[in-house]
Design an enzyme around this catalytic site. Structure first.
Site: not given
Ligand code: PAF
Length: 291
Positions: A28, A30-31, A33-34, A147-148
């Site tokens: 949540g 959100l920006h 990127g999401h 990014k992750d």
């Molecule tokens: O990247 C994230 O926002 C979280 O690590 C994820 C993948 C939603 C799991 O909680």
């Protein structure tokens, strides 16, 4: 767009969805990127599902779980505008982890390095919630941001090892105009810290230009990036890594590909960012990685 506030509601909504289903898991707040992931799931799949759940098991007791920013109404409006069909936003942590919950998914190897070294229980929480969500949503494609990067590598391992019939899509990092990677945690930065934060992107630019000038020593690249970051009085370097993207082992010599990743504290906020060398290379070679 339909909203599921419980696992039973999610199961009921899932049965009616056309396939392929694209899935965007989020915590949540959100920006862009999401939203780029949500738009892409909508465009590339017959139905798009997103989840909004601040997963407590991926936070250590000293981390920012209580302070993590939340705004469900805003998130739902944004996901609707991105074409999402179903959102799973459980009403409580107990809906996902009921009393007595005792089952964990642990990915070995790459979870012990980088983020895993600084945050030892983090990836167990991520792998557990993502595996649970995969089993509930049963997507054909799952969308994660580069990014992750280490998280994407962990999910790639999870999908392969547990035989989830899911294509992992790793989408490029979305950045602010000054280069700062978008993150829900950027909201923690004070104005003066926010001005310092693009140092991470400048360090990655330096890695790319060093590579383009023929530098192949991992130690030299690490040391030049560390010096650039330390020049900013607000930055405290957690790690600068030049690693093999498959094993996350630090590289003495940069071979065909390297993942350059950074974790830096600006004030109390810990920021991460990365790039793959040669510049523009995909993070994942074994599976589909879209750009
Ligand atoms: O990247 C994230 O926002 C979280 O690590 C994820 C993948 C939603 C799991 O909680």
């Amino acid at each position: 767009m339909r909203l599921a506030r419980s696992i039973s509601e999610l199961r009921a909504l899932r049965t009616d969805l056309p396939e392929p289903v694209g899935f965007v898991p989020t915590m949540g707040f959100l920006h862009e990127g999401h939203l780029s992931l949500a738009r892409r799931a909508h465009k590339e799949c017959a139905a798009a599902v997103a989840s909004i759940f601040v997963n407590p098991t991926q936070f250590s007791p000293t981390e920012d779980l209580a302070a993590y920013p939340r705004d469900l109404d805003r998130d739902l409006a944004m996901l609707e505008s991105a074409g999402t069909d179903v959102v799973f936003a459980p009403t409580s942590d107990a809906e996902v982890y009921p009393p007595g919950y005792a089952t964990w998914v642990t990915v070995g190897g790459i979870t012990e390095r980088l983020e895993g070294a600084s945050r030892p229980t983090h990836f167990r929480g991520v792998a557990t919630i993502v595996a649970k969500l995969f089993l509930l949503v049963r997507p054909q494609r799952a969308y994660f941001g580069q990014k992750d990067a280490q998280q994407a590598l962990v999910i790639d391992r999870l999908i392969a090892d547990l035989n989830f019939p899911i294509e992992l899509v790793v989408a490029p990092t979305v950045r602010e105009p000054d280069g700062l990677a978008m993150s829900s945690r950027n909201t923690y930065l004070s104005p003066v810290e926010r001005r310092a934060a693009p140092a991470l992107r400048r360090a990655l630019d330096l890695a790319e230009s060093l590579w383009q000038d023929g530098e192949r020593s991992g130690a030299e690249i690490r040391s030049r990036l560390t010096a650039l970051l330390r020049a900013d009085p607000l930055a405290r370097v957690d790690y600068v890594s030049v690693a093999d993207p498959d094993t996350l082992e630090e590289l003495e010599t940069v071979g065909p590909r390297a993942l350059v990743s950074l974790a830096v504290r600006i004030g109390k906020t810990r920021l991460i960012d990365n790039t793959v060398l040669p510049p523009g290379s995909p993070l994942l070679e074994r599976r589909t990685s879209c750009s």
